[in-house]
Structures are given as C-alpha cells and as structure tokens.
Design a protein around this motif. Structure first.
Motif, PDB file in Angstrom:
ATOM      1  N   VAL A  76      30.117  52.190  37.474  1.00  0.00           N
ATOM      2  CA  VAL A  76      30.843  50.934  38.808  1.00  0.00           C
ATOM      3  C   VAL A  76      31.283  50.021  37.342  1.00  0.00           C
ATOM      4  N   GLY A  77      32.398  49.319  38.416  1.00  0.00           N
ATOM      5  CA  GLY A  77      33.204  48.056  37.674  1.00  0.00           C
ATOM      6  C   GLY A  77      32.596  46.998  38.828  1.00  0.00           C
ATOM      7  N   TYR A  78      32.922  45.674  38.615  1.00  0.00           N
ATOM      8  CA  TYR A  78      33.040  45.007  39.109  1.00  0.00           C
ATOM      9  C   TYR A  78      34.143  43.995  39.825  1.00  0.00           C
ATOM     10  N   VAL A  79      34.574  43.751  40.668  1.00  0.00           N
ATOM     11  CA  VAL A  79      36.426  43.236  41.126  1.00  0.00           C
ATOM     12  C   VAL A  79      35.647  41.384  41.017  1.00  0.00           C
ATOM     13  N   PRO A  80      36.353  40.786  40.033  1.00  0.00           N
ATOM     14  CA  PRO A  80      36.250  39.870  39.438  1.00  0.00           C
ATOM     15  C   PRO A  80      36.060  38.324  40.382  1.00  0.00           C
ATOM     16  N   VAL A  81      37.016  39.222  41.294  1.00  0.00           N
ATOM     17  CA  VAL A  81      37.364  37.801  42.207  1.00  0.00           C
ATOM     18  C   VAL A  81      35.986  38.086  43.684  1.00  0.00           C
ATOM     19  N   LEU A  82      36.230  39.322  44.067  1.00  0.00           N
ATOM     20  CA  LEU A  82      34.496  39.149  44.633  1.00  0.00           C
ATOM     21  C   LEU A  82      33.236  38.602  43.805  1.00  0.00           C
ATOM     22  N   VAL A  83      33.512  38.848  42.826  1.00  0.00           N
ATOM     23  CA  VAL A  83      32.364  38.361  41.828  1.00  0.00           C
ATOM     24  C   VAL A  83      32.716  36.748  42.068  1.00  0.00           C
ATOM     25  N   LEU A  84      33.494  35.812  41.991  1.00  0.00           N
ATOM     26  CA  LEU A  84      33.592  34.607  41.940  1.00  0.00           C
ATOM     27  C   LEU A  84      32.975  34.111  42.892  1.00  0.00           C
ATOM     28  N   VAL A  85      33.500  34.730  44.229  1.00  0.00           N
ATOM     29  CA  VAL A  85      33.626  34.341  45.081  1.00  0.00           C
ATOM     30  C   VAL A  85      31.923  34.330  45.699  1.00  0.00           C
ATOM     31  N   SER A  86      31.190  35.525  45.431  1.00  0.00           N
ATOM     32  CA  SER A  86      29.778  35.108  45.303  1.00  0.00           C
ATOM     33  C   SER A  86      29.255  33.617  45.141  1.00  0.00           C
ATOM     34  N   TRP A  87      30.003  33.265  44.158  1.00  0.00           N
ATOM     35  CA  TRP A  87      29.650  32.057  43.293  1.00  0.00           C
ATOM     36  C   TRP A  87      29.375  31.134  44.166  1.00  0.00           C
ATOM     37  N   LEU A  88      30.867  30.863  45.342  1.00  0.00           N
ATOM     38  CA  LEU A  88      30.878  29.505  45.847  1.00  0.00           C
ATOM     39  C   LEU A  88      28.866  29.633  47.175  1.00  0.00           C
ATOM     40  N   PRO A  89      28.600  30.737  47.760  1.00  0.00           N
ATOM     41  CA  PRO A  89      27.695  30.539  48.876  1.00  0.00           C
ATOM     42  C   PRO A  89      26.811  30.008  47.643  1.00  0.00           C
ATOM     43  N   ALA A  90      26.472  30.007  46.254  1.00  0.00           N
ATOM     44  CA  ALA A  90      25.079  30.258  45.962  1.00  0.00           C
ATOM     45  C   ALA A  90      25.317  28.706  45.064  1.00  0.00           C
ATOM     46  N   VAL A  91      26.306  28.419  45.116  1.00  0.00           N
ATOM     47  CA  VAL A  91      26.633  27.043  44.753  1.00  0.00           C
ATOM     48  C   VAL A  91      26.318  26.123  46.074  1.00  0.00           C
ATOM     49  N   THR A  92      26.706  26.367  47.224  1.00  0.00           N
ATOM     50  CA  THR A  92      26.473  25.767  48.798  1.00  0.00           C
ATOM     51  C   THR A  92      24.934  25.808  48.274  1.00  0.00           C
TER      52      THR A  92
END
Ligand code: C2E
Ligand code: MG
Ligand code: MG
Length: 718
Positions: A76-92
């Motif tokens: 498997v590989g991870y899409v960097p943009v989506l990985v970064l996007v998941s950071w936003l709700p975490a910070v919120t």
C-alpha cells in the motif's frame, strides 16, 4: 470477518506505540489546558494555538500509526494530500477540546455538544486517514463499527472526561493527570482502532496509490514530527510555569507589602493603636451600618490631664512611654469589637457599640476615668495622670464630624471643670455648658464642705392620719446660689459621674438619721430615692447592706424609691436588682407612677411593695373625673398586686378626701407637712409617748411600731 474482506495482520509494536502516543497526546492536552487557564488573555491565546497545533498533530499521528499497525497483505501507499488533509480535523478537535476545558464548560449543554463535536472530528480524522490509501474496488464501511466508534468517543468525551479528574482529586497531581490520560487515551485509541476495523478492504482489492508515501516512511516520520513538537511544547510549558511561579511570588510580595503599608498607615507609631484617620473611617463604616437603628454607637474622647507639663518636665521619650502605658491600660478595658485609637498628642478615641442605655455607658466612662487615675510607673518615676472624658452618643442622622465634635465639646467641658471626670454630651451644651461645669465643680466639694443635707417629708396613713414613714429628700445649700433643687443637681451629678458618691452619702445619712430617731424613741421607716445610675451599680446591694450595718438599722426600716421610667427602662435588670434588695429585706417602691410607660405584666414581676401615684394626677383630682378614674384604677391594680398606694403632692383637703374615698393607703404633701430636718421631724411628731403612733395625738395608732425584736437583735450585734 466476512470472507469477502481481506485479512489484516496486526503489528503489536505499532499498536503499542499508537496507544502510548494516544495517552501522551491526552496528557499533553491536559498540560496545555492548565497553562491556558493560568495565563492572562494574550498568553492564553498563544498557548491555546501552540497547544492545539501540537496536540492536534499528536492525534493525527495516533490515527496514522493505528492505520499502519493494521497491515494488509498487499503493498500500500498513502496519498500525501489526504494524509495532510486528515491533520485539519485533528487540529480542530484539539483546539475545541482545549477551549472547552480551559473554560471549565461554563454551560451544562456544552458537555454533550462538545463530546459530539470531538467524536465527529475524531471520526473524520480516522476516516480521512483510512481513505488516504486509495483502493480498487473501494473500501466497504461497516456502519455498526463506525457507530460504535462514535459512541465510545462521545461517551468518553461527554460523560467520563469532565468528571474523572475530580474523582481522582485525592491522588498527587501528576499521578492523577497520568491516570486520566491513560483512561482517556485508551478510549481515544479504541475509537480510532474501531474506525480502522470499520473500513473493510475487499479481498480482491489493490492499492492504486502505491508508490506515493510509503508506510515505512510514515513510521519514522510521524514520531519524529510529534517528538519535536512535544519537546517544544514541554520546554515552553516549563519555562512558562517558572515565569508564572515568579509572577505569583511577586504578586504575593506585593500584596504583603501593600497590606503592611496599609497597616502602617492606619496605625499610630507610638502606641500601635489606630490613628485618627483610621478611627474616623471605622466610625463612618459603623454609621453606615444598617443595624444602627437598634445599636447606637458612642464616641469617647479621652484627654490626658497635665500631659504637656509632664513632657516638658521629663522629655519626649518619657511622654511616649507614658502614652504606651495608657494605651495598654485602655486596651485592657475595652471590649472586643470596640475601636481604640490615639488621635492627638494627649488624646485617645474610643468607639463603642452595643450599649443600650446611657447608664451602662456612663459606667464604662467611669471605669476608664478610674483606671487612668491609678499612678503610672514610667522610667523609674511614679506619675499621676488623670483623664477628661467626653462622651457623645449617636443621635439619629449624626455624621462623623458631628459626633467627633460633640465628644470634643463634652471633653472640653470636663477640662474646664478641672478634669478627672467624664461628661456626656447634651444638646445645647455649648450654651449651658459654663453653668453646668461650674455647678458640677461645686458639687464635687459639696459633701466634704458639708453643704448637703437630707430633709424628710412625712407620709401619713390615709385612714388614721398616723405617720407611716418619711421620704428623704436631698438638699444642697450652695454658699452663693442658696438652696439648689435636686431636680437641677441630680442630673448634673449623673452626667458628670458624681451620682455614685452622692447616692452613697444619702443612703448612709438616711440610715444614720433612722438610728438617731430610734435612740430618741421614734421608729420611723425612711424612703430613699435611687437614681438610674445607682440601680445599675454592681455593688448597690453591698452599699445598702453596709449602710444598714454601720448604723445598726433593720432592713425593713428602709424603702428604696425608683421612678417608674427608670424601673421600666431595662425591666430584666430592674427585676434582678429588686429581687436582690428584696432578699435583704429592704422594701421597694415605684415612684412617680403614671408618668412612665408601664406594662402590667412587668409590674407583676417586680417585687415592689409600694406604688407612688405621681403628683400630676393628684393635682388634677378635684377638677378632673379622668384623673379620678385613673387614680382609682391604679389603686385597684396595686391592691390586686399586693402593693400599698401612696399619693404624692397632696396640697388641698378636697384632694385628700377624694384619695381617702378611692382607698389610697398613704398621703404625702404640703397639706400635711413640708420636708423638714431630722431634728424638726422629732418636734413635729410631738412628745415621746405619742410620737411613734400619730401625727395628731387624738388620732392615735400603735400599729406603726416595729417589733422591738428586730432592733434589739441589731443592738446586740452592734
Ligand atoms: P420625688 O421623689 O417625687 O420627691 C417628691 C418631690 O415632691 C420633692 O421635691 C418634694 O419636696 C415635692 N413635694 C412633696 N409634697 C409636695 C406638694 O404638696 N406639692 C409640691 N408641689 N411638691 C411636693 P424635691 O425635694 O424637690 O425633689 C425632687 C425630685 O428629686 C424627687 O422627686 C426625686 O426624684 C429627686 N430626689 C430628691 N432627693 C433625691 C436623692 O437623694 N437621690 C435621688 N436620686 N433623687 C432625689
Ligand atoms: Mg421619691
Ligand atoms: Mg415622686
């Protein structure tokens, strides 16, 4: 697991790392919340932002680590943009949690709402992280597991988290924080794990994002990012905590210094008592107090007589030592709650509350004057100081300035009169002051100079005209003014604290006279008037006993008259004194009845034997049916209570006739005799065989005689 889904291999080390990280992230958030709470507004904003970024990144990392721990059998590989996007709700989510907890959730509805938002946010983090692996065909989501994840996070966020810390309050702070972090971190991690489990991967799926961000890269990248951030946060937190401690210490020092300064500004440097300004502030506060209606405060100004002369002779240091000693003496006499201050060079101030009548207040003033009269030992010298004490009692609506001035006026009055006394302020004192002062100065020496005398006015039996007894009335033969009426000088004696001495003299003189009459063959009971002050005198009973003992007079030959208004002023105190005197065998009489306010129930409780109807009713008897009705009612009432009734001020025959008709027991007045000296009374009574019996020989009555036994036992003792 359904056969259509790909089997998952769990990496226990990665799971452990994710769990530890989850616990740590919660702990980090708690520390940030504590800092935000302690900081001021701007610092709180900085802390909130930095903390939300750091802890949010931690949440994000937990989510991704959890995903990496559930390994798939395919690459498997991870899409960097989506990985970064998941950071936003975490910070919120992190920012939201910090905000809610830092404000201690001021409204009740915030808990469920906050819990719901956090649950949704965390679900979003996990879902976005899972979806950052692009699968073909797509993931199969299990709504039940998603629901379970949301429920777990919601339950923890809304119900467990807000109460947990309070339950662990008994543990040491750090341990309690770790315990809370462990519980909440586990729940958080569990919720995330459920989300990963909810995203089933079809058996035939392949990852279309292979070649983008690899799992291995993420495995070292994530902890590195989190470590750096958290090290920074902890460093800043410990620096800030230190600064905070320093700020608090500074605040404490400042508060301490300003309190000390405040104290110093309120205190007099020599005696350590309050100074005048502080006293006036306290007086103002007392005047502002709503309880004033029932509890009228009094201001006492205590001036030391001759203080300046002492300082001129012995020096300032001596004066200071003397003031300290006087201050201590006064301090020993005031009650808790009284305010004592030193105002000027030789003046002290006292604010008293809770004195309900003037008599108590004058007794307090007398105690102070007496205490200050005792010699002082200062620097090996024995000096005598005395005090001039001015007392002002709060009239309705008086201001601080008025009270202070009135007390000063009263004090000056005493000073002008030679000091060593107290004086109560009276309205208009400044005008009449001079005369009053002169009068009290002369009165002070009147006893020693033999200017006082007692005169005796007979009381006759209404039915037979026999002598029932006499009333002793005080006379002052002033060398320049002539006879001064007791109605004038008794109030002066009360105001200037002379009534105690005067009263004692009257008691003693009356008993002496009874003895003289007895020796001349006439046994005449004598009535002595007591002032309000004497009634409250704590040693009254002892003084009465002593006068009777000294002249060997039986107690029942003495009647004490107390005016109705004084007796009813403090009924309980009167009852105590009356009972005490009644126990000795002294009779009690209520004088000037009808002029005060009497409650019948009180009258019943007083062990008085006699009631004297006031002169004003007797005067109106012949012309006023009302007066007749009143006197008639009083007589019936007194008889019902077992008292005899004396009518005073009988001047005419018609008055006497009506009084006899109304069944009045005894009559006293100018119609029968004016007050006369003890010797004159003997002559007035006539020759020995008749004198104990009747006023007029033809109206003989022997019932007046006292049984000889009482006298003879006293003779033997004497
Ligand atoms: P009181 O106890 O009611 O005394 C009666 C007063 O009425 C006396 O006045 C007496 O002289 C006067 N009086 C008696 N008969 C007549 C009358 O027929 N017509 C008129 N117009 N007056 C009459 P006095 O001696 O001037 O005393 C006034 C008040 O002073 C007394 O009233 C008593 O309250 C007080 N007093 C007198 N001697 C003493 C004392 O030794 N100690 C205390 N504490 N008070 C005293
Ligand atoms: Mg009287
Ligand atoms: Mg009277």
């Amino acid at each position: 697991m359904s056969p259509t889904l790909m089997a998952v291999h769990h990496d226990s080390q990665a799971h452990l790392a994710a769990w530890l990280l989850a616990v740590y992230v919660i702990y980090l958030q708690m520390q940030v919340v504590a800092r935000v709470r302690a900081a001021d507004r701007d610092a709180a904003l900085v802390w909130g932002t930095v903390g939300a970024l750091a802890a949010g990144t931690g949440i994000w990392a937990v989510s991704l680590l959890g995903l990496l721990a559930a390994r798939l059998p395919i690459e498997v590989g991870y899409v960097p943009v989506l990985v970064l996007v998941s950071w936003l709700p975490a910070v919120t989510v992190s920012a939201l949690t910090i905000t809610l907890y830092a404000r201690r959730m001021p409204r009740p509805w915030m808990r469920p709402l906050g819990g719901l938002l956090v649950a949704v946010g965390l679900t979003a983090v996990a879902a976005t992280a899972v979806e950052s692996r692009l699968m073909e065909p797509q993931l199969i989501w299990s709504p039940a597991l998603v629901g379970l994840s949301v429920a777990l996070t919601l339950f923890t966020g809304a119900l467990v988290a807000p109460r947990l810390r309070g339950r662990l309050a008994r543990l040491p702070d750090r341990l309690a924080d770790i315990a809370v972090a462990a519980v909440l971190g586990t729940a958080f991690r569990g919720g995330q794990a459920l989300m990963v489990a909810a995203a089933g991967v079809p058996v035939d799926a392949r990852c279309t994002s292979v070649g983008q961000l690899s799992g291995d890269t993420m495995l070292w990248l994530l902890p590195a990012v989190v470590s750096v951030l958290s090290v920074l946060v902890h460093l800043a937190a410990s620096l800030d905590a230190r600064a905070q401690r320093q700020r608090e210490a500074l605040h404490r020092d400042l508060a301490h210094t300003s309190a000390a300064l405040d104290q110093a500004m309120q205190r007099d440097a020599i005696t350590g008592l309050y100074n005048r300004q502080a006293f006036e502030r306290r007086l103002q506060a007392t005047l502002d107090d709503a309880a004033l209606v029932t509890d009228r405060p009094a201001v006492l100004r205590v001036g030391l007589d001759g203080f300046r002369a002492l300082v001129e002779r012995y020096g300032d240091a001596f004066g200071d030592a003397l003031l300290r000693q006087v201050g201590r003496r006064l301090q020993g006499l005031v009650r808790e709650g009284d305010v004592l201050a030193r105002s000027d060079a030789d003046e002290f101030l006292l604010l008293c509350r809770g004195w309900h009548d003037e008599v108590q207040l004058t007794q307090m003033a007398l105690r102070l004057v007496d205490a200050l009269r005792a010699p002082c030992q200062v620097e090996g010298e024995t000096v005598h100081v005395s005090a001039s004490l001015g007392v002002a009692r709060h009239p309705d609506g008086a201001t601080v300035t008025q009270l202070m001035t009135q007390a000063l006026d009263a004090m000056r009055t005493v000073r002008r009169a030679g000091g060593n006394a107290y004086c109560l302020y009276r309205h208009g004192m400044d005008r009449e002051g001079g005369d009053q002062v002169a009068l009290q100065r002369d009165l002070r020496h009147a006893i020693a100079r033999g200017q006082l005398a007692l005169v005796f006015q007979p009381k006759l039996r209404a039915d037979t005209g026999a002598l029932a007894g006499v009333e002793a009335l005080l006379r002052w033969r002033h060398p320049e003014r002539g006879d001064v009426s007791p109605a004038v000088f008794i109030p002066v004696a009360e105001r200037f604290g002379l009534i105690g001495e005067l009263g004692l003299w009257v008691l003693d003189e009356a008993c002496r006279q009874v003895r003289l009459w007895h020796e001349a063959g006439a046994d005449v009971p004598v009535a002595v008037n007591l002032s309000a002050h004497q009634l409250r005198q704590h040693d009254l009973e002892a003084c009465v006993r002593e006068a009777l003992r000294r002249h060997r007079v039986p107690a029942r030959m003495l009647i004490l008259e107390i005016t109705e208004s004084v007796a009813m002023d403090d009924v309980d105190a009167s009852i105590r004194v009356f009972d005490m005197l009644d126990d000795i065998g002294v009779q009690l009489s209520i004088d000037d009845f009808g002029t005060g306010y009497s409650s019948l129930s009180y009258l019943r409780r007083l062990p008085a034997r006699q009631l004297k109807v006031d002169r004003s009713f007797v005067r109106d008897l012949a012309c006023s049916p009302d007066a007749q009705a009143i006197v008639g009612a009083v007589v019936r009432l007194a008889h019902a209570l077992g008292m005899t009734v004396v009518a005073e001020g009988v001047e005419t025959e018609p008055q006497a006739a009506i009084l006899r008709e109304l069944a009045c027991d005894e009559l006293q007045g100018f119609l029968f005799a004016r007050p006369m000296s003890g010797a004159a009374l003997l002559t007035w009574m006539g020759p020995p065989p008749a004198r104990t019996a009747t006023l007029r020989p033809e109206q003989g009555d022997n019932s007046q005689d006292d049984p000889p036994s009482a006298w003879s036992s006293l003779e033997r003792v004497g």
